[in-house]
Design a protein around this motif. Structure first.
Motif, PDB file in Angstrom:
ATOM      1  N   LEU A   1       0.819  -1.210   0.000  1.00 29.63           N
ATOM      2  CA  LEU A   1       0.000   0.000   0.000  1.00 29.63           C
ATOM      3  C   LEU A   1       0.855   1.262   0.000  1.00 29.63           C
ATOM      4  O   LEU A   1       1.968   1.262   0.548  1.00 29.63           O
ATOM      5  CB  LEU A   1      -0.915   0.015   1.231  1.00 29.63           C
ATOM      6  CG  LEU A   1      -1.945  -1.111   1.317  1.00 29.63           C
ATOM      7  CD1 LEU A   1      -2.721  -1.019   2.633  1.00 29.63           C
ATOM      8  CD2 LEU A   1      -2.907  -1.060   0.137  1.00 29.63           C
ATOM      9  N   PRO A   2       0.353   2.339  -0.583  1.00 33.44           N
ATOM     10  CA  PRO A   2       1.045   3.635  -0.484  1.00 33.44           C
ATOM     11  C   PRO A   2       0.796   4.264   0.878  1.00 33.44           C
ATOM     12  O   PRO A   2      -0.044   3.807   1.644  1.00 33.44           O
ATOM     13  CB  PRO A   2       0.399   4.458  -1.609  1.00 33.44           C
ATOM     14  CG  PRO A   2      -0.985   3.897  -1.712  1.00 33.44           C
ATOM     15  CD  PRO A   2      -0.872   2.428  -1.420  1.00 33.44           C
ATOM     16  N   ARG A   3       1.553   5.313   1.168  1.00 37.54           N
ATOM     17  CA  ARG A   3       1.457   5.961   2.472  1.00 37.54           C
ATOM     18  C   ARG A   3       0.452   7.103   2.438  1.00 37.54           C
ATOM     19  O   ARG A   3       0.435   7.916   1.517  1.00 37.54           O
ATOM     20  CB  ARG A   3       2.825   6.494   2.883  1.00 37.54           C
ATOM     21  CG  ARG A   3       2.837   7.239   4.230  1.00 37.54           C
ATOM     22  CD  ARG A   3       4.198   7.832   4.508  1.00 37.54           C
ATOM     23  NE  ARG A   3       5.206   6.790   4.525  1.00 37.54           N
ATOM     24  CZ  ARG A   3       6.326   6.832   3.838  1.00 37.54           C
ATOM     25  NH1 ARG A   3       6.580   7.863   3.040  1.00 37.54           N
ATOM     26  NH2 ARG A   3       7.192   5.837   3.902  1.00 37.54           N
ATOM     27  N   TYR A   4      -0.381   7.180   3.479  1.00 38.70           N
ATOM     28  CA  TYR A   4      -1.239   8.341   3.679  1.00 38.70           C
ATOM     29  C   TYR A   4      -0.410   9.529   4.172  1.00 38.70           C
ATOM     30  O   TYR A   4       0.581   9.354   4.887  1.00 38.70           O
ATOM     31  CB  TYR A   4      -2.304   8.062   4.734  1.00 38.70           C
ATOM     32  CG  TYR A   4      -3.586   7.450   4.223  1.00 38.70           C
ATOM     33  CD1 TYR A   4      -4.100   7.775   2.973  1.00 38.70           C
ATOM     34  CD2 TYR A   4      -4.306   6.565   5.022  1.00 38.70           C
ATOM     35  CE1 TYR A   4      -5.280   7.225   2.521  1.00 38.70           C
ATOM     36  CE2 TYR A   4      -5.503   6.010   4.584  1.00 38.70           C
ATOM     37  CZ  TYR A   4      -5.980   6.346   3.331  1.00 38.70           C
ATOM     38  OH  TYR A   4      -7.150   5.809   2.886  1.00 38.70           O
ATOM     39  N   ARG A   5      -0.840  10.725   3.809  1.00 40.38           N
ATOM     40  CA  ARG A   5      -0.332  11.897   4.513  1.00 40.38           C
ATOM     41  C   ARG A   5      -0.858  11.841   5.948  1.00 40.38           C
ATOM     42  O   ARG A   5      -1.898  11.220   6.224  1.00 40.38           O
ATOM     43  CB  ARG A   5      -0.807  13.192   3.859  1.00 40.38           C
ATOM     44  CG  ARG A   5      -0.283  13.449   2.471  1.00 40.38           C
ATOM     45  CD  ARG A   5      -0.487  14.933   2.107  1.00 40.38           C
ATOM     46  NE  ARG A   5      -1.811  15.406   2.495  1.00 40.38           N
ATOM     47  CZ  ARG A   5      -2.866  15.471   1.695  1.00 40.38           C
ATOM     48  NH1 ARG A   5      -2.763  15.048   0.438  1.00 40.38           N
ATOM     49  NH2 ARG A   5      -4.027  15.929   2.130  1.00 40.38           N
ATOM     50  N   PRO A   6      -0.177  12.483   6.911  1.00 40.33           N
ATOM     51  CA  PRO A   6      -0.649  12.433   8.304  1.00 40.33           C
ATOM     52  C   PRO A   6      -2.104  12.868   8.462  1.00 40.33           C
ATOM     53  O   PRO A   6      -2.878  12.232   9.201  1.00 40.33           O
ATOM     54  CB  PRO A   6       0.306  13.380   9.026  1.00 40.33           C
ATOM     55  CG  PRO A   6       1.552  13.363   8.206  1.00 40.33           C
ATOM     56  CD  PRO A   6       1.112  13.197   6.792  1.00 40.33           C
ATOM     57  N   ASP A   7      -2.496  13.952   7.769  1.00 44.37           N
ATOM     58  CA  ASP A   7      -3.881  14.417   7.901  1.00 44.37           C
ATOM     59  C   ASP A   7      -4.861  13.434   7.268  1.00 44.37           C
ATOM     60  O   ASP A   7      -5.972  13.226   7.781  1.00 44.37           O
ATOM     61  CB  ASP A   7      -4.032  15.803   7.262  1.00 44.37           C
ATOM     62  CG  ASP A   7      -3.653  15.815   5.783  1.00 44.37           C
ATOM     63  OD1 ASP A   7      -2.592  15.265   5.448  1.00 44.37           O
ATOM     64  OD2 ASP A   7      -4.428  16.355   4.973  1.00 44.37           O
ATOM     65  N   GLN A   8      -4.461  12.791   6.162  1.00 47.17           N
ATOM     66  CA  GLN A   8      -5.327  11.801   5.533  1.00 47.17           C
ATOM     67  C   GLN A   8      -5.536  10.596   6.443  1.00 47.17           C
ATOM     68  O   GLN A   8      -6.654  10.065   6.552  1.00 47.17           O
ATOM     69  CB  GLN A   8      -4.718  11.338   4.208  1.00 47.17           C
ATOM     70  CG  GLN A   8      -4.738  12.378   3.107  1.00 47.17           C
ATOM     71  CD  GLN A   8      -4.029  11.890   1.855  1.00 47.17           C
ATOM     72  OE1 GLN A   8      -3.034  11.156   1.928  1.00 47.17           O
ATOM     73  NE2 GLN A   8      -4.523  12.293   0.697  1.00 47.17           N
ATOM     74  N   ALA A   9      -4.457  10.162   7.097  1.00 43.58           N
ATOM     75  CA  ALA A   9      -4.558   9.002   7.978  1.00 43.58           C
ATOM     76  C   ALA A   9      -5.510   9.270   9.139  1.00 43.58           C
ATOM     77  O   ALA A   9      -6.397   8.467   9.436  1.00 43.58           O
ATOM     78  CB  ALA A   9      -3.170   8.633   8.503  1.00 43.58           C
ATOM     79  N   VAL A  10      -5.323  10.413   9.800  1.00 48.04           N
ATOM     80  CA  VAL A  10      -6.172  10.746  10.942  1.00 48.04           C
ATOM     81  C   VAL A  10      -7.619  10.932  10.499  1.00 48.04           C
ATOM     82  O   VAL A  10      -8.563  10.451  11.157  1.00 48.04           O
ATOM     83  CB  VAL A  10      -5.641  12.015  11.643  1.00 48.04           C
ATOM     84  CG1 VAL A  10      -6.620  12.488  12.720  1.00 48.04           C
ATOM     85  CG2 VAL A  10      -4.272  11.738  12.254  1.00 48.04           C
ATOM     86  N   GLU A  11      -7.825  11.617   9.376  1.00 48.30           N
ATOM     87  CA  GLU A  11      -9.185  11.830   8.881  1.00 48.30           C
ATOM     88  C   GLU A  11      -9.864  10.507   8.556  1.00 48.30           C
ATOM     89  O   GLU A  11     -11.047  10.305   8.884  1.00 48.30           O
ATOM     90  CB  GLU A  11      -9.149  12.716   7.629  1.00 48.30           C
ATOM     91  CG  GLU A  11     -10.528  13.012   7.058  1.00 48.30           C
ATOM     92  CD  GLU A  11     -10.470  13.846   5.801  1.00 48.30           C
ATOM     93  OE1 GLU A  11     -11.545  14.123   5.215  1.00 48.30           O
ATOM     94  OE2 GLU A  11      -9.360  14.226   5.389  1.00 48.30           O
ATOM     95  N   PHE A  12      -9.144   9.597   7.921  1.00 45.97           N
ATOM     96  CA  PHE A  12      -9.717   8.289   7.584  1.00 45.97           C
ATOM     97  C   PHE A  12     -10.125   7.539   8.849  1.00 45.97           C
ATOM     98  O   PHE A  12     -11.231   6.978   8.919  1.00 45.97           O
ATOM     99  CB  PHE A  12      -8.698   7.463   6.802  1.00 45.97           C
ATOM    100  CG  PHE A  12      -9.151   6.070   6.493  1.00 45.97           C
ATOM    101  CD1 PHE A  12      -9.868   5.804   5.341  1.00 45.97           C
ATOM    102  CD2 PHE A  12      -8.854   5.019   7.354  1.00 45.97           C
ATOM    103  CE1 PHE A  12     -10.300   4.523   5.052  1.00 45.97           C
ATOM    104  CE2 PHE A  12      -9.284   3.727   7.074  1.00 45.97           C
ATOM    105  CZ  PHE A  12     -10.003   3.483   5.923  1.00 45.97           C
ATOM    106  N   LEU A  13      -9.255   7.517   9.845  1.00 47.30           N
ATOM    107  CA  LEU A  13      -9.543   6.776  11.072  1.00 47.30           C
ATOM    108  C   LEU A  13     -10.745   7.354  11.809  1.00 47.30           C
ATOM    109  O   LEU A  13     -11.613   6.612  12.282  1.00 47.30           O
ATOM    110  CB  LEU A  13      -8.308   6.777  11.980  1.00 47.30           C
ATOM    111  CG  LEU A  13      -7.096   6.014  11.444  1.00 47.30           C
ATOM    112  CD1 LEU A  13      -5.881   6.284  12.310  1.00 47.30           C
ATOM    113  CD2 LEU A  13      -7.374   4.526  11.375  1.00 47.30           C
TER     114      LEU A  13
END
Length: 323
Positions: free
Chosen positions: A293-305
């Motif tokens: 998998l590719p890496r999320y940006r920090p804001d994308q990761a938190v928003e997704f969770l």
């Protein structure tokens, strides 16, 4: 009384405690490197031990043998004490599983497990911040943001099988007792278990910094994030804690969502074999995802969770209580 103390010390220090965790780390890290190499068209470790199996041990010994260096603004002893306690916490929770020869269990022992698991990430963050560095600070900030986003859904999802088993099987929120009945829970409340399993697995990926949630140690952006300023024994202890987490979290996922020791029950050779095979299956899936998998940006990761895991885990717990 003396015999019980000796037995407890044996289980804590040897099996399924510290020594067993060390051996499992050596094997799983070798497996991770071999699978990663195969996915990336490489060979992986081949020199230390048969098939390169002892390469993780060689790396650990090399780090432990180096000089303990910390910068002038860093802390010396307290971080080593805290990370050692975290390693002890990860080793001790295995005593509450079917892996133990005489598993420990009590009503509401899940609270103890969750407390010990929650302690470890903050110990790792404390170890990292004890040697301040701009890259380290960024990595720790990203790590804590992931914890805030992933830890509550993980806890809520973790509670779902415990609640269902307590209601239907009288397990009194014990992890060990619940693991022996977890194969029945999918039939008793399939919707709740499905949502909880999905949210728990994704939360475990975030807590273990498996891609796409590895922004705290994004090498191309912040060098090595959390571990930028660590070296020698400090790096060895920090990595040991992270590797032990990669054993404990998949282990509990297998116990609570994949039937635990089923088709067997209790503790013993056959139940332990069943648990370890299911654990390895989860570990292999995490390894493949981490290399694919590719890496999320920090804001994308938190928003997704927050956007997906919070509703899923809350709904699964409500269904477990109501249905």
């Amino acid at each position: 009384m003396v015999d019980q103390v000796i037995w407890f010390l044996f289980e804590s220090l040897v099996y399924p405690g510290l020594v067993f965790v060390i051996l499992l780390i050596i094997f799983t890290q070798w497996l991770y490197r071999k699978l990663s190499a195969r996915i990336q068209y490489r060979r992986g470790p081949i020199h230390s031990g048969p098939f390169g199996l002892l390469q993780p041990l060689a790396d650990l010994i090399k780090l432990l043998a180096k000089e303990d260096v910390y910068n002038v603004f860093g802390l010396n002893i307290p971080p080593l004490v805290v990370i050692s306690l975290a390693i002890g916490a990860l080793s001790s929770v295995t005593l509450l599983t079917p892996l133990a020869l005489k598993p420990l269990y009590a009503p509401f022992d899940a609270v103890v497990v969750l407390y010990l698991l929650a302690f470890v990430p903050f110990a790792i963050a404390y170890l990292a911040l004890s040697n301040p560095n701009p890259y380290t600070s960024i990595g720790v900030a990203r790590y804590l943001a992931l914890l805030i986003a992933a830890e509550p859904p993980f806890v809520l999802s973790f509670l779902v099988p415990l609640v269902i088993a307590a209601r239907h099987e009288g397990t009194e929120y014990s992890v060990y007792l619940t693991s022996n009945f977890s194969y029945r829970l999918w039939a008793e409340n399939p919707a709740s278990m499905a949502l909880a399993a999905a949210s728990s697995f994704i939360a475990v990926m975030a807590l273990l910094m498996v891609k796409p949630f590895d922004s705290p140690e994004a090498e191309a952006e912040i060098y090595w994030g959390l571990f930028t300023e660590l070296g020698g024994p400090r790096l060895a202890l920090g990595m040991f804690a992270k590797f032990a987490e990669r054993i404990v979290y998949p282990l509990f996922f297998a116990l609570l969502f994949l039937g635990g020791p089923w088709p067997f029950r209790g503790s013993g050779l056959l139940p332990v074999t069943a648990v370890l095979l299911k654990f390895l299956a989860v570990y292999v899936v995490l390894t493949i995802l981490d290399n694919s998998l590719p890496r999320y940006r920090p804001d994308q990761a938190v928003e997704f969770l927050i956007k997906y895991l919070y509703p899923m885990s809350v709904i699964s717990l409500v269904l477990a209580v109501v249905l």
